[in-house]
Scaffold this motif. Structure first.
Motif, short mmCIF file in Angstrom:
data_model
loop_
_atom_site.label_atom_id
_atom_site.label_comp_id
_atom_site.label_asym_id
_atom_site.label_seq_id
_atom_site.Cartn_x
_atom_site.Cartn_y
_atom_site.Cartn_z
N THR A 132 0.82 -1.21 0.00
CA THR A 132 0.00 0.00 0.00
C THR A 132 0.85 1.26 0.00
OG1 THR A 132 -1.66 -1.17 1.32
CG2 THR A 132 -1.88 1.22 1.16
N LYS A 174 0.14 5.21 0.70
CA LYS A 174 -0.91 6.09 1.24
C LYS A 174 -0.45 7.54 1.28
CE LYS A 174 -3.31 2.77 4.24
NZ LYS A 174 -3.72 2.46 5.64
N SER A 202 -5.30 5.95 -0.95
CA SER A 202 -4.31 4.90 -0.98
C SER A 202 -4.30 4.21 -2.34
CB SER A 202 -4.56 3.87 0.13
OG SER A 202 -5.79 3.20 -0.08
N GLU A 220 -3.42 0.54 -3.85
CA GLU A 220 -3.26 -0.83 -3.36
C GLU A 220 -2.62 -1.72 -4.42
OE1 GLU A 220 -4.00 -1.61 -0.28
OE2 GLU A 220 -5.01 0.27 0.26
#
Length: 214
Positions: free
Chosen positions: A3, A5, A30, A32
């Motif tokens: 991830t 962010k 975020s 992913e």
């Protein structure tokens, strides 16, 4: 890395602006692993700046940027070297190829860092992108569109959790854009990676999981 962010990230240069209408700056979002993202931008909204933050070339921002909840502003130079070698691959808007080297030399100079791809695989990509006859041609003698295809191949010859492609098809026709997209997504799926594509207009026609407007 799973991830990336951004938590209220804002470039210092934008700190006095009151007219920002962004879905990225000063927001929580975020990226992913395994997902496909499009970041649409207009000129002057900080697209290149965002790329620089995620690659660790600049840190002139407020807020927090984290990789798997680790604050990137605490990373050492060796941390960033490892990230760029194994976790994040970047297809630069300006390509950053070596004009005095051939197309194949530009690819192999990166591939030899990890020996990640075979010469057979690399040659197959050159063939699919219709530049097989350019492997021994110096980059400085190739068109920008041909150079973009070489830059894609170079971006794929390393392990990565995320591929960051900054305006990857700005000088390509629809046919070559489609082939480039297919190759890129096949390799991303093979590695289980996330893909982040930026655009100020023309972009690959792919099934994006999320689109952000910068």
């Amino acid at each position: 890395m799973n991830t990336i962010k951004l938590n209220n990230v804002l470039p210092h240069v934008f700190s006095q602006r009151t007219d920002l209408k962004s879905e990225v700056w000063k927001h929580e979002l975020s990226f992913e692993k395994g997902q496909l993202y499009l970041v649409e931008a207009m000129s002057g909204t900080g697209k290149s700046t965002l790329c620089s933050y995620i690659l660790g070339y600049r840190q002139d921002f407020s807020g927090q940027l984290t990789f798997d909840d680790k604050d990137t502003q605490q990373f050492s130079v060796s941390n960033w070297v490892d990230i760029r070698k194994k976790h994040i691959s970047h297809l630069f808007q300006e390509l950053r190829l070596f004009s005095e080297l051939t197309a194949m030399e530009n690819v192999q100079i990166k591939n030899r860092l990890t020996d990640f791809k075979t010469e057979k695989q690399i040659n197959e990509w050159f063939e699919m992108l219709d530049i097989a006859d350019k492997t021994n041609t110096k980059i400085g003698r190739m068109s920008f569109g041909q150079q973009q295809r070489v830059a894609l191949i170079r971006a794929l010859v390393q392990p990565f959790d995320f591929l960051f492609a900054d305006e990857p098809i700005s000088h390509l026709d629809d046919h070559n854009s489609s082939i480039m997209g297919e190759i890129m997504m096949k390799e991303a799926h093979k590695q289980g990676a996330g893909v982040i594509i930026t655009s100020i207009g023309k972009h690959m026609q792919l099934n994006y999981d999320k689109t952000f407007r910068l």
